[in-house]
Design a protein around this motif. Structure first.
Motif, short mmCIF file in Angstrom:
data_model
loop_
_atom_site.label_atom_id
_atom_site.label_comp_id
_atom_site.label_asym_id
_atom_site.label_seq_id
_atom_site.Cartn_x
_atom_site.Cartn_y
_atom_site.Cartn_z
N LYS A 83 0.82 -1.20 0.00
CA LYS A 83 0.00 0.00 0.00
C LYS A 83 0.86 1.26 0.00
O LYS A 83 0.64 2.20 0.76
CB LYS A 83 -0.97 -0.02 1.19
N LEU A 84 1.87 1.27 -0.87
CA LEU A 84 2.71 2.45 -1.04
C LEU A 84 1.98 3.48 -1.89
O LEU A 84 1.05 3.17 -2.64
CB LEU A 84 4.02 2.06 -1.71
N LEU A 85 2.42 4.71 -1.80
CA LEU A 85 1.83 5.76 -2.61
C LEU A 85 2.25 5.61 -4.07
O LEU A 85 3.42 5.40 -4.37
CB LEU A 85 2.26 7.13 -2.08
N ALA A 86 1.29 5.70 -4.95
CA ALA A 86 1.54 5.65 -6.39
C ALA A 86 0.51 6.53 -7.07
O ALA A 86 -0.54 6.84 -6.50
CB ALA A 86 1.47 4.22 -6.91
N GLN A 87 0.80 6.94 -8.27
CA GLN A 87 -0.12 7.77 -9.04
C GLN A 87 -0.91 6.93 -10.02
O GLN A 87 -0.37 5.98 -10.60
CB GLN A 87 0.67 8.85 -9.80
N ARG A 88 -2.15 7.29 -10.21
CA ARG A 88 -2.99 6.61 -11.20
C ARG A 88 -4.03 7.58 -11.73
O ARG A 88 -4.34 8.60 -11.10
CB ARG A 88 -3.67 5.39 -10.60
N ASP A 89 -4.56 7.25 -12.87
CA ASP A 89 -5.61 8.05 -13.51
C ASP A 89 -6.96 7.50 -13.04
O ASP A 89 -7.36 6.41 -13.44
CB ASP A 89 -5.47 7.95 -15.02
N VAL A 90 -7.65 8.25 -12.18
CA VAL A 90 -8.89 7.73 -11.60
C VAL A 90 -10.08 7.87 -12.54
O VAL A 90 -11.18 7.40 -12.23
CB VAL A 90 -9.21 8.42 -10.26
N VAL A 91 -9.90 8.51 -13.70
CA VAL A 91 -10.96 8.53 -14.71
C VAL A 91 -10.46 7.86 -15.99
O VAL A 91 -10.78 8.28 -17.10
CB VAL A 91 -11.45 9.97 -15.00
N ALA A 92 -9.65 6.82 -15.81
CA ALA A 92 -9.18 6.06 -16.98
C ALA A 92 -10.37 5.61 -17.81
O ALA A 92 -11.43 5.25 -17.28
CB ALA A 92 -8.36 4.86 -16.51
N GLY A 144 0.19 1.12 -4.16
CA GLY A 144 1.42 0.58 -4.74
C GLY A 144 1.85 -0.74 -4.11
O GLY A 144 1.70 -0.95 -2.90
N ASN A 145 2.38 -1.61 -4.93
CA ASN A 145 2.90 -2.90 -4.48
C ASN A 145 4.40 -2.96 -4.75
O ASN A 145 4.88 -2.48 -5.78
CB ASN A 145 2.23 -4.06 -5.23
N SER A 146 5.15 -3.57 -3.84
CA SER A 146 6.58 -3.75 -4.07
C SER A 146 7.06 -4.97 -3.31
O SER A 146 6.49 -5.35 -2.29
CB SER A 146 7.38 -2.52 -3.63
N ASN A 147 8.10 -5.58 -3.84
CA ASN A 147 8.74 -6.72 -3.19
C ASN A 147 10.24 -6.59 -3.36
O ASN A 147 10.73 -6.14 -4.39
CB ASN A 147 8.27 -8.05 -3.80
N ALA A 152 5.22 0.89 -9.37
CA ALA A 152 5.51 2.32 -9.49
C ALA A 152 6.75 2.61 -8.65
O ALA A 152 6.83 2.20 -7.50
CB ALA A 152 4.34 3.16 -9.01
N SER A 153 7.72 3.31 -9.24
CA SER A 153 9.00 3.53 -8.57
C SER A 153 9.26 4.99 -8.23
O SER A 153 10.34 5.32 -7.76
CB SER A 153 10.15 3.03 -9.45
N GLY A 154 8.32 5.86 -8.47
CA GLY A 154 8.59 7.28 -8.33
C GLY A 154 8.54 7.77 -6.90
O GLY A 154 8.01 7.12 -6.00
N LEU A 155 9.11 8.94 -6.70
CA LEU A 155 9.09 9.60 -5.40
C LEU A 155 7.80 10.39 -5.23
O LEU A 155 7.09 10.68 -6.19
CB LEU A 155 10.29 10.55 -5.28
N GLN A 156 7.51 10.75 -3.98
CA GLN A 156 6.29 11.52 -3.73
C GLN A 156 6.39 12.94 -4.27
O GLN A 156 5.38 13.64 -4.34
CB GLN A 156 6.00 11.55 -2.23
N SER A 157 7.58 13.35 -4.66
CA SER A 157 7.73 14.66 -5.27
C SER A 157 7.43 14.64 -6.76
O SER A 157 7.39 15.69 -7.42
CB SER A 157 9.16 15.18 -5.05
N ALA A 196 6.39 7.21 -11.11
CA ALA A 196 5.39 6.99 -10.06
C ALA A 196 4.01 6.67 -10.63
O ALA A 196 3.11 6.32 -9.87
CB ALA A 196 5.29 8.24 -9.17
N PHE A 197 3.85 6.75 -11.96
CA PHE A 197 2.52 6.65 -12.57
C PHE A 197 2.24 5.22 -13.04
O PHE A 197 3.07 4.58 -13.69
CB PHE A 197 2.42 7.60 -13.76
N ILE A 198 1.05 4.72 -12.70
CA ILE A 198 0.59 3.41 -13.15
C ILE A 198 -0.19 3.62 -14.45
O ILE A 198 -1.18 4.35 -14.49
CB ILE A 198 -0.27 2.73 -12.08
N GLN A 199 0.27 2.99 -15.51
CA GLN A 199 -0.23 3.27 -16.84
C GLN A 199 -1.72 2.96 -16.99
O GLN A 199 -2.48 3.74 -17.53
CB GLN A 199 0.57 2.46 -17.87
N ASN A 200 -2.13 1.80 -16.53
CA ASN A 200 -3.52 1.38 -16.68
C ASN A 200 -4.07 1.04 -15.29
O ASN A 200 -3.78 -0.03 -14.75
CB ASN A 200 -3.62 0.16 -17.61
#
Length: 395
Positions: free
Chosen positions: A1-10, A129-132, A162-167, A175-179
């Motif tokens: 549950k990391l912070l990531a960006q996504r398009d909520v009106v995809a 966000g998911n990471s391992n 997503a690998s981006g920083l919160q900045s 940081a952006f999830i494509q789909n």
């Protein structure tokens, strides 16, 4: 549950209840046909999906907008395919969705099917966000006589969606999830994944000077010049960071505001050359023609290739000369990147025409020749060799 960006009106991946097919499947079927057809060929089998969700007079609705000359007898399936072939969309499926929804359907008084009427895109931060990560660290340390040294090895593998920083801001960032509908498609090697790292550091007291192996009986003046020197060094090597497959040339198959990565049609791997400095240097045309544009809904191949590895050697030579009981003079000579090794780093991907690290429409089918700067390196890792000399008087 990391912070990531996504398009909520995809754009909606609408499922047709009659054919039980979704948009991604239906549109991909037509896109595969388009990628293997010459532009003049508009023959396409009728697909229940498009004929069910669009009105039968879609061709006339489309023709009424911007003077498009869609043949009046075309079915909705044929109309969609005709637009892909004749209007400058060519694999720009999200623009096609938006224009049909908002430009024509609004004029015809019909509701939108795919697009939220208020937004074309809306990028937000979400705790999705998911990471391992897994790794192995091994170290060896030894001290004897005038030598002490460490050897460290790290194996690591980091994966995320997503690998981006919160900045990070905007689209087309790490940081952006494509789909956001198929978030798992973004899951791949992290942007900072560094599989192997080795570093060796040590300090060696040179056996020269009064009371030492060489020059044990030298006088104090000679000892002040030749004795008491220490040699230190740090060596580092690591494998290269990941890099994604090339984007396509200003087309948006999945997200209306961010481009998908391309995908390979046959096996291809980087082949780094220095003259010219290219990621795909010894197989440039073959590599260029081995990529295809993304299908509707696809994220593409994220972080599947590797940039060159990195290596550096820093060394220093120093000694301390006692000047009485309370004073000392320290001399130091340090060299960073002793071998002046300059491995390539950044790839030319700032060109909006995508000639640097992008692909034009259907490079393999059309047997296109890559632009001269395709996959060119534009920077190095680290810095060229630097030396510094210093003196420090302590009292």
């Amino acid at each position: 549950k990391l912070l990531a960006q996504r398009d909520v009106v995809a754009f909606n991946n609408l499922v047709d209840p009659k054919s039980r097919m979704d948009w991604y499947t239906a549109a991909t079927t037509l896109e595969k046909i388009r990628q293997t057809r010459p532009p003049a060929d508009t023959a396409v089998p009728t697909m229940p999906y498009f004929d069910n969700i669009y009105p039968a007079n879609l061709a006339s609705i489309m023709s009424a907008w911007d003077g498009l000359d869609v043949p009046a007898n075309f079915t909705p399936t044929q109309t969609v395919f005709w637009l892909l072939q004749n209007y400058p969309w060519g694999n720009d499926w999200t623009d096609l969705q938006a224009d049909i929804d908002l430009e024509r359907f609004t004029e015809a008084g019909l509701p939108t099917l795919f697009v939220q009427p208020q937004f074309g895109a809306l990028n937000v931060w979400s705790t999705i966000g998911n990471s391992n990560y897994h790794g192995l660290i091994a170290s060896v340390r030894q001290r004897f006589g005038g030598l002490q040294w460490d050897f460290n090895y790290t194996f690591s593998h980091s994966l995320d969606d997503a690998s981006g920083l919160q900045s990070a801001a905007g689209y087309d960032t790490d940081a952006f999830i494509q789909n956001s509908i198929r978030q798992r498609d973004n899951y791949a090697n992290s942007q900072f994944d560094m599989r192997h790292q080795i570093n060796v550091n040590g300090v060696f007291q040179l056996p020269v000077g009064r009371g030492r192996f060489v020059g044990a009986n030298m006088n104090r003046a000679a000892d002040a010049i030749f004795g008491g020197w220490r040699l230190s060094g740090i060596y580092r090597w690591n494998t290269g960071l990941p890099i994604y497959a090339p984007y396509d040339d200003a087309r948006w198959s999945t997200n209306w505001n961010a481009q998908s990565y391309g995908s390979t049609t046959r096996d291809v791997q980087p082949c780094i050359t220095r003259d010219p400095p290219k990621l795909f240097g010894c197989n440039t045309t073959y590599a260029y023609q081995s990529f295809r544009n993304a299908y509707p809904g696809e994220t593409g191949m994220r972080n599947v290739f590797r940039l060159p590895s990195y290596v550096s050697l820093d060394m220093g030579l120093n000694k301390s000369i006692k000047l009485g009981e309370t004073r000392a003079l320290e001399l130091r000579w340090e060299v960073f990147n002793v071998t002046n090794t300059q491995h390539f780093g950044n790839v030319d991907n700032v060109d909006t025409s995508r000639s640097g690290y992008g692909i034009r429409l259907d490079p393999g089918v059309r047997k296109l020749t890559p632009p001269t700067n395709w996959s060119n390196f534009t920077g190095i890792q680290g810095n060229p060799r630097v030396m510094q000399i210093g003196a420090r008087f302590a009292f």
